[in-house]
Design an enzyme around this catalytic site. Structure first.
Site, mmCIF file in Angstrom:
data_model
loop_
_atom_site.group_PDB
_atom_site.id
_atom_site.type_symbol
_atom_site.label_atom_id
_atom_site.label_comp_id
_atom_site.label_asym_id
_atom_site.label_seq_id
_atom_site.Cartn_x
_atom_site.Cartn_y
_atom_site.Cartn_z
ATOM 1 N N GLU A 25 33.813 -13.541 -32.047
ATOM 2 C CA GLU A 25 34.920 -14.256 -31.402
ATOM 3 C C GLU A 25 34.374 -15.305 -30.433
ATOM 4 O O GLU A 25 33.240 -15.185 -29.947
ATOM 5 C CB GLU A 25 35.761 -13.218 -30.636
ATOM 6 C CG GLU A 25 36.958 -13.808 -29.910
ATOM 7 C CD GLU A 25 37.932 -12.722 -29.431
ATOM 8 O OE1 GLU A 25 37.603 -11.523 -29.490
ATOM 9 O OE2 GLU A 25 39.044 -13.106 -28.998
ATOM 10 N N ASN A 172 46.632 -11.645 -34.891
ATOM 11 C CA ASN A 172 45.763 -10.588 -34.370
ATOM 12 C C ASN A 172 46.497 -9.848 -33.251
ATOM 13 O O ASN A 172 47.087 -10.479 -32.371
ATOM 14 C CB ASN A 172 44.485 -11.204 -33.788
ATOM 15 C CG ASN A 172 43.682 -10.184 -32.973
ATOM 16 O OD1 ASN A 172 43.033 -9.308 -33.534
ATOM 17 N ND2 ASN A 172 43.738 -10.288 -31.649
ATOM 18 N N GLU A 173 46.469 -8.551 -33.308
ATOM 19 C CA GLU A 173 47.112 -7.731 -32.271
ATOM 20 C C GLU A 173 48.466 -8.344 -31.886
ATOM 21 O O GLU A 173 48.737 -8.622 -30.715
ATOM 22 C CB GLU A 173 46.185 -7.535 -31.056
ATOM 23 C CG GLU A 173 44.921 -6.784 -31.439
ATOM 24 C CD GLU A 173 44.090 -6.225 -30.288
ATOM 25 O OE1 GLU A 173 44.355 -6.568 -29.132
ATOM 26 O OE2 GLU A 173 43.172 -5.435 -30.568
ATOM 27 N N GLU A 296 38.315 -4.258 -35.943
ATOM 28 C CA GLU A 296 37.695 -4.167 -34.612
ATOM 29 C C GLU A 296 37.421 -2.704 -34.323
ATOM 30 O O GLU A 296 38.358 -1.894 -34.272
ATOM 31 C CB GLU A 296 38.597 -4.768 -33.530
ATOM 32 C CG GLU A 296 38.709 -6.276 -33.624
ATOM 33 C CD GLU A 296 39.460 -6.913 -32.460
ATOM 34 O OE1 GLU A 296 39.414 -6.370 -31.342
ATOM 35 O OE2 GLU A 296 40.090 -7.959 -32.698
ATOM 36 N N GLN A 345 31.171 -6.640 -31.140
ATOM 37 C CA GLN A 345 31.087 -7.872 -31.887
ATOM 38 C C GLN A 345 29.617 -8.175 -32.182
ATOM 39 O O GLN A 345 28.739 -7.591 -31.532
ATOM 40 C CB GLN A 345 31.728 -8.999 -31.103
ATOM 41 C CG GLN A 345 33.209 -8.748 -30.794
ATOM 42 C CD GLN A 345 33.907 -10.012 -30.259
ATOM 43 O OE1 GLN A 345 33.354 -11.075 -30.138
ATOM 44 N NE2 GLN A 345 35.167 -9.838 -29.911
HETATM 45 O O1 AHR Z 1 37.067 -7.598 -29.122
HETATM 46 C C1 AHR Z 1 37.655 -7.951 -27.914
HETATM 47 C C2 AHR Z 1 39.176 -8.000 -27.969
HETATM 48 O O2 AHR Z 1 39.676 -6.728 -28.217
HETATM 49 C C3 AHR Z 1 39.775 -8.828 -29.069
HETATM 50 O O3 AHR Z 1 39.867 -10.175 -28.742
HETATM 51 C C4 AHR Z 1 41.134 -8.256 -29.223
HETATM 52 O O4 AHR Z 1 41.640 -8.388 -30.515
HETATM 53 C C5 AHR Z 1 40.952 -6.803 -28.807
HETATM 54 O O5 AHR Z 1 41.891 -6.397 -27.896
#
Ligand code: AHR
Length: 487
Positions: A25, A172-173, A296, A345
């Protein structure tokens, strides 16, 4: 003594290589500094992308990379990241540290990164603050060969042929940073957006709907009920914390043995999470056509003291290696539903496989687990029954041994972890008459880590013997994960 009994007649199918995927990210020093340093950097690079990091990712066979977020994805406007760098729009990364994002790493740079690593791109489109048209034109820019203004734009920016990006995340989310939507509302939004995620020629997008956080089965239920026929995948996120609140997640390096077990116990809940969401999905999709995409996962601790709290930089110890070992074994065993997973990540953020500091690079214990598990990619999962005692504390009790198995061309790979912090464990592999065996191990004291001045944590050969009856026997040291190759 623990026993792993392989049954080659029972299999849940192929372990998709994409289970070994990653997530990068625009957050902290993941993209900038960690992956992209710019062409003028003294750090060796190809078109601005660090050579050392690319080599390290190639070695573990990264199959797929998710980008540009995370929460960042729902504020990212892809057109800001194309064209001459000097005229690219600047923005403030409000999600992560309030730093300036100059968009010097954009669409073409990401595709270059994927080509250099040899992995598939997985693009997460902006639903939260974008439009259907913006997403539709992004798909067109990446995948169309038609003579449209959008495609002419791509060609003017130096790319003739369509890239043919297969994996597309639609938001996302969306239950949180991606728009705080209710599942009923998001299901409709998803149906609308995915309609315009068009197929161009042979390039049919694999559409991934935003799925639940943790154990939110209601989200999965509503999405499956309202939109199953429109999706190829449903995402899920699960992070392992050691502390009990988001304000106190625990230290990455300074933890007690009790906290070591607590972390592993929490990571093991991935089993319950997958089984739970799978059960809901199966009611609507008994054929298991729709993949669960755990895009994730990993440990999330307090940031290293003195670092920007919005950069999520944390060290990585053998405890993290054990979390990875347990989690990947769970994914392997659920390969009939888990079609992809992406550790959070790749570099310098959360449970990173790589850390960088200037020109220096460190391979974390977690990187070594991905190295040990590489042979599972695209292997045929083989049922393995683990008979083991327990370890941990009264409050945090868990199985001593975690394992999974696969087969390719008559060669079996078993990955087995001894979660006990202090005691070794003899392991017998049985069920098939083996004639040859080899093993490699990653092990050490639970706090051991690799740092910029010394990297003691690495894999080493491990003694293993084949007995007259064809069983293979080895001793796993404490806090150890091994790759065992049998034929
Ligand atoms: O990985 C960090 C964050 O965690 C991401 O941006 C989000 O999707 C999640 O809450």
């Amino acid at each position: 003594m623990a026993t792993v009994t392989l049954n080659p007649l029972r299999s849940r199918g192929t372990i998709s290589r994409n289970i070994y995927g990653h997530f990068s990210e625009h957050l902290g020093r993941c993209i900038y500094q960690g992956i992209y340093v710019g062409e003028d950097s003294p750090i060796p690079n190809v078109r601005g992308i660090r050579t050392d990091v690319v080599q390290a990712l190639k070695k573990i066979g990264v199959p797929v990379l998710r980008w540009p977020g995370g929460c960042f994805a729902d504020e990212y406007h892809w057109r800001d990241g194309i064209g001459p760098k000097e005229s690219r729009k600047r923005m403030v990364n409000t999600n992560w540290g309030g730093v300036v994002e100059d968009n010097s790493f954009g669409v073409h740079e990401f595709m270059d990164l994927c080509a250099q690593v040899g992995c598939e791109p997985y693009i997460n489109a902006n639903v939260g603050s974008g439009t259907v048209q913006e997403m539709a034109e992004w798909v067109e820019y990446m995948n169309s060969e038609g003579d449209s203004t959008v495609v002419r734009g791509r060609r003017a920016n130096g790319r003739q042929e369509a890239w043919g990006v297969k994996y597309w995340g639609i938001g996302n989310e969306s239950w949180g940073c991606g728009g705080n939507m209710r599942p009923e509302y998001y299901a409709d939004v998803y149906r609308r957006y995915q309609t315009f995620c068009r197929t161009y020629g042979e390039n049919r997008p694999y559409r991934i709907a935003c799925g639940p956080s943790d154990f939110n089965y209601r989200w999965t239920e509503v999405l499956m009920r309202e939109a199953a026929q429109f999706m190829d995948g449903l995402s899920a996120h699960y992070y392992t914390l050691c502390g009990d609140t988001w304000a106190n997640k625990g230290s990455a390096t300074d933890f007690t043995t009790e906290e070591y077990y607590k972390t592993l116990k929490r990571a093991s809940r991935m089993e319950e999470l997958i089984s739970g969401h799978d059960a809901v999905m199966t009611r609507y999709d008994p054929e298991k056509r729709i993949g669960l995409i755990v895009d994730e996962w990993g440990t999330w601790y307090d940031v290293e003291p003195g670092t920007n709290p919005g950069f999520l930089y944390q060290q990585n110890t053998l405890r993290d290696a054990m979390v990875a070992a347990v989690t990947l074994n769970i994914f392997n065993r659920h390969c009939d539903r888990v079609a992809m997973a992406n550790i959070a990540q790749t570099v310098n953020v959360l449970q990173a496989v790589i850390l960088t500091e200037g020109e220096k690079m460190v391979l974390t214990p977690t990187w070594h687990v991905f190295d040990l598990y590489r042979a599972h990619q695209d292997g045929r999962e083989v049922d393995c029954a683990v008979s083991t005692g327990t370890t941990g504390t009264e409050a945090w009790q868990l199985d001593r041994i975690s394992a999974s198995a696969s087969e390719k061309d008559g060669v079996y790979t078993v990955t087995a972890a001894n979660l006990d912090a202090e005691g070794e464990e003899e392991l017998r592999l049985t069920g098939i008459r083996f004639s040859q065996a080899q093993a490699r191990v990653l092990c050490g004291e639970i706090h051991e880590k690799n740092d910029f001045d010394s990297s003691p944590v690495t894999t080493a050969p491990l003694e293993i013997r084949v007995e007259n009856n064809g069983d293979a026997v080895l001793t796993l040291p404490p806090c150890a994960v091994a790759e065992i190759t049998l034929s």
